[in-house]
Design a protein around this motif. Structure first.
Motif, PDB file in Angstrom:
ATOM      1  N   ASP A   1      31.342  30.331-109.569  1.00 31.42           N
ATOM      2  CA  ASP A   1      29.967  30.353-109.067  1.00 31.42           C
ATOM      3  C   ASP A   1      29.569  29.038-108.404  1.00 31.42           C
ATOM      4  OD1 ASP A   1      29.869  32.871-110.105  1.00 31.42           O
ATOM      5  OD2 ASP A   1      28.859  32.273-111.958  1.00 31.42           O
ATOM      6  N   GLY A   2      30.276  27.951-108.734  1.00 28.10           N
ATOM      7  CA  GLY A   2      29.944  26.646-108.176  1.00 28.10           C
ATOM      8  C   GLY A   2      28.944  25.854-108.989  1.00 28.10           C
ATOM      9  N   SER A   3      28.513  26.369-110.125  1.00 30.10           N
ATOM     10  CA  SER A   3      27.514  25.672-110.934  1.00 30.10           C
ATOM     11  C   SER A   3      28.111  24.558-111.781  1.00 30.10           C
ATOM     12  CB  SER A   3      26.786  26.667-111.844  1.00 30.10           C
ATOM     13  OG  SER A   3      27.702  27.341-112.692  1.00 30.10           O
ATOM     14  N   LEU A   4      29.397  24.644-112.109  1.00 33.00           N
ATOM     15  CA  LEU A   4      30.015  23.630-112.962  1.00 33.00           C
ATOM     16  C   LEU A   4      30.241  22.320-112.212  1.00 33.00           C
ATOM     17  CD1 LEU A   4      31.159  23.094-115.783  1.00 33.00           C
ATOM     18  CD2 LEU A   4      33.370  23.889-114.975  1.00 33.00           C
ATOM     19  N   GLU A   5      30.414  22.377-110.918  1.00 30.83           N
ATOM     20  CA  GLU A   5      30.680  21.166-110.134  1.00 30.83           C
ATOM     21  C   GLU A   5      29.514  20.193-110.220  1.00 30.83           C
ATOM     22  OE1 GLU A   5      31.822  19.899-105.531  1.00 30.83           O
ATOM     23  OE2 GLU A   5      31.627  22.009-106.113  1.00 30.83           O
ATOM     24  N   THR A   6      28.302  20.709-110.112  1.00 29.43           N
ATOM     25  CA  THR A   6      27.123  19.844-110.185  1.00 29.43           C
ATOM     26  C   THR A   6      26.974  19.219-111.563  1.00 29.43           C
ATOM     27  OG1 THR A   6      26.022  21.259-108.552  1.00 29.43           O
ATOM     28  CG2 THR A   6      24.637  19.765-109.836  1.00 29.43           C
ATOM     29  N   GLN A   7      27.190  20.016-112.607  1.00 30.40           N
ATOM     30  CA  GLN A   7      27.069  19.494-113.969  1.00 30.40           C
ATOM     31  C   GLN A   7      28.109  18.410-114.249  1.00 30.40           C
ATOM     32  OE1 GLN A   7      27.014  22.677-116.874  1.00 30.40           O
ATOM     33  NE2 GLN A   7      25.842  24.014-115.535  1.00 30.40           N
ATOM     34  N   LEU A   8      29.349  18.644-113.814  1.00 32.24           N
ATOM     35  CA  LEU A   8      30.402  17.655-114.065  1.00 32.24           C
ATOM     36  C   LEU A   8      30.166  16.369-113.286  1.00 32.24           C
ATOM     37  CD1 LEU A   8      33.832  19.522-114.256  1.00 32.24           C
ATOM     38  CD2 LEU A   8      32.623  18.305-116.046  1.00 32.24           C
ATOM     39  N   THR A   9      29.662  16.482-112.076  1.00 31.44           N
ATOM     40  CA  THR A   9      29.389  15.288-111.272  1.00 31.44           C
ATOM     41  C   THR A   9      28.345  14.410-111.940  1.00 31.44           C
ATOM     42  OG1 THR A   9      29.929  16.515-109.256  1.00 31.44           O
ATOM     43  CG2 THR A   9      28.688  14.472-109.012  1.00 31.44           C
ATOM     44  N   GLU A  10      27.262  15.016-112.406  1.00 31.63           N
ATOM     45  CA  GLU A  10      26.218  14.247-113.084  1.00 31.63           C
ATOM     46  C   GLU A  10      26.738  13.644-114.390  1.00 31.63           C
ATOM     47  OE1 GLU A  10      23.036  16.953-113.632  1.00 31.63           O
ATOM     48  OE2 GLU A  10      22.520  17.073-111.488  1.00 31.63           O
ATOM     49  N   LEU A  11      27.542  14.417-115.129  1.00 34.30           N
ATOM     50  CA  LEU A  11      28.048  13.937-116.406  1.00 34.30           C
ATOM     51  C   LEU A  11      29.000  12.761-116.233  1.00 34.30           C
ATOM     52  CD1 LEU A  11      28.238  14.364-119.487  1.00 34.30           C
ATOM     53  CD2 LEU A  11      30.071  16.002-119.066  1.00 34.30           C
ATOM     54  N   THR A  12      29.906  12.839-115.273  1.00 31.32           N
ATOM     55  CA  THR A  12      30.874  11.762-115.067  1.00 31.32           C
ATOM     56  C   THR A  12      30.200  10.496-114.550  1.00 31.32           C
ATOM     57  OG1 THR A  12      31.347  12.737-112.895  1.00 31.32           O
ATOM     58  CG2 THR A  12      32.840  13.277-114.706  1.00 31.32           C
ATOM     59  N   GLU A  13      29.175  10.645-113.710  1.00 32.16           N
ATOM     60  CA  GLU A  13      28.478   9.464-113.201  1.00 32.16           C
ATOM     61  C   GLU A  13      27.760   8.726-114.326  1.00 32.16           C
ATOM     62  OE1 GLU A  13      28.606   8.066-110.317  1.00 32.16           O
ATOM     63  OE2 GLU A  13      29.984   9.581-109.538  1.00 32.16           O
ATOM     64  N   ILE A  14      27.152   9.478-115.231  1.00 34.05           N
ATOM     65  CA  ILE A  14      26.450   8.837-116.358  1.00 34.05           C
ATOM     66  C   ILE A  14      27.440   8.118-117.269  1.00 34.05           C
ATOM     67  CG2 ILE A  14      25.075   9.296-118.419  1.00 34.05           C
ATOM     68  CD1 ILE A  14      23.772  11.614-116.926  1.00 34.05           C
TER      69      ILE A  14
END
Length: 438
Positions: free
Chosen positions: A338-351
């Motif tokens: 669906d493409g929803s996991l990419e956004t969550q992982l990007t925010e998580l890794t940046e933090i």
């Protein structure tokens, strides 16, 4: 009336005897037969016509035998006094049938209903607060009249059945089955044929035949087994094996057991993509990117677990994706599609990256490149850094290429080992010579 019942029951959904096949979401056509409630009203079993709401006929699931017998007498009188073919009479006739069914349940149990029942691995509990959503019995596929009929639901797999059907349950709890297996079926529809099943249902052992349209065999696309119409309601679900091998997310018909197994295990990390189909990473770019991010999260997890302040960043998503077993859950694969996991992982890794680079305790565990000897701190999750597989030393990718991809620390270790071996050989030779002279 028969047509309405055939269309209403999941047992005959999409079958040959269904007069107007429909999907689960489609509404049921109303019936104009006298003494029978319309299908639109039957969707909500707690529906009461406005004209009789003031008569307080509705009882709850904890009603006693005396209260039900009193309600039956009152309902009979109202049926006789109501106009023929009216909505009020239709509702009263159906309600009278429900009251009599409830009375039979209480008679069989000597007036007492068991609150909890354990059978076939199921942990049944009596349903008290039932929603307006229509329910069907998983054993007999009949409608559960939630107004008066007592019913049970398994707290582990969601198996729902009538009070009378609970002692005849033949299906093992789906939670028990998946706990014992610990993985999904990774073969696409491993069908063996009706002959291998002795022409019987894989669950209830009912005889199956194509000549009898009332009990036609139905194939489960997940297990590859044939089931009767009572055990197979043509529920649609995505098949894990088809997803891993072909990235096929189309939903296919599965049995009730497979539906419950997939439902309760959809969020469990059971899928090992690397061992089952490692080539899938080459065809699905999003999956390859998530796979790389999981390796970075695995290294970040080692830093954060050793830091008192970093443990607060270990969210449930971080714990699941940063696990060392490198397995995926079907919900995560669906989020990748669906493409929803990419956004969550990007925010998580940046933090997490920001904390590790700024924290004095975490940043002190970084590495320095031995080739260029600058002050830039390197981490295993940096894209511009590379780690030696033997000694875990970190280098810039460009610096290691200039050294012909030879780790300086490994060169020193090999040289030291070579010197130690030569010293041992010389000592043994001296010892042998002394022994020969003696």
């Amino acid at each position: 009336m028969a047509a309405a019942l055939a269309n209403d029951s999941p047992k005959y959904r999409n079958s040959l005897i269904c007069c107007s096949p429909r999907s689960v979401e489609e509404s049921i056509s109303s019936s104009s037969t006298s003494g029978c409630v319309s299908a639109e009203e039957s969707i909500d079993s707690n529906y009461i016509p406005k004209s009789i709401t003031i008569k307080n006929l509705k009882i709850d699931s904890t009603a006693t035998r005396e209260e039900i017998e009193k309600a039956i007498i009152q309902c009979k009188e109202l049926v006789l006094s109501s106009p023929q073919c009216s909505d009020e009479r239709k509702w009263l006739v159906r309600y009278l049938v429900e009251l009599r069914l409830r009375l039979e349940d209480l008679k069989d149990a000597d007036g007492q209903i068991r609150s909890k029942v354990t059978i076939k691995g199921h942990h049944f509990e009596q349903q008290t607060n039932i929603s307006n959503r229509k329910q069907y019995c998983d054993h007999c596929s009949g409608v559960i009249w939630s107004i008066v009929q007592s019913s049970y639901i398994c707290s582990d797999c969601g198996y729902v059945c009538h009070y009378k059907c609970v002692d005849d349950v033949c299906r093992v709890c789906a939670h028990v089955v998946m706990t014992e297996k610990g993985q999904f079926e990774m073969h696409i529809c491993p069908e063996k044929g009706l002959a291998a099943q002795d022409y019987k249902c894989a669950e209830c052992q009912t005889t199956l035949t194509f000549k009898d349209s009332w009990n036609e065999p139905r194939l489960c696309d997940y297990t590859g087994m044939y089931f009767c119409t009572t055990c197979h309601w043509n529920d649609l679900f995505a098949i894990p094996a088809r997803v891993i091998h072909n990235w096929d997310w189309d939903k296919r018909c599965v049995s009730r057991l497979a539906y419950q197994m997939l439902s309760i295990s959809w969020t469990q990390p059971y899928v090992d993509v690397e061992n089952v189909n490692c080539k899938l990473f080459s065809f699905i770019a999003e999956l390859e990117w998530v796979h790389k991010m999981r390796k970075d999260l695995e290294w970040m997890k080692r830093y954060l677990c050793a830091c008192p302040e970093g443990t607060s960043l270990l969210s449930p998503l971080f714990v699941q994706l940063g696990d060392v077993n490198k397995k995926y859950s079907m919900s995560h694969l669906q989020a990748i599609n669906d493409g929803s996991l990419e956004t969550q992982l990007t925010e998580l890794t940046e933090i997490c990256r920001a904390h590790i680079t700024k924290c004095r305790l975490c940043s002190g565990k970084g590495y320095l490149c031995e080739v260029c000897s600058n002050n830039e701190v390197l981490y295993p999750f940096d894209s511009g850094a590379i780690m030696c597989d033997r000694c875990n030393s970190m280098y810039h990718r460009g610096c290691l290429l200039r050294k012909a991809q030879k780790c300086l620390k490994c060169v020193r270790i090999d040289a030291r080992k070579k010197c130690n071996v030569e010293d041992d050989v010389d000592a043994n030779l001296e010892y042998d010579i002394d022994k020969f002279i003696q």
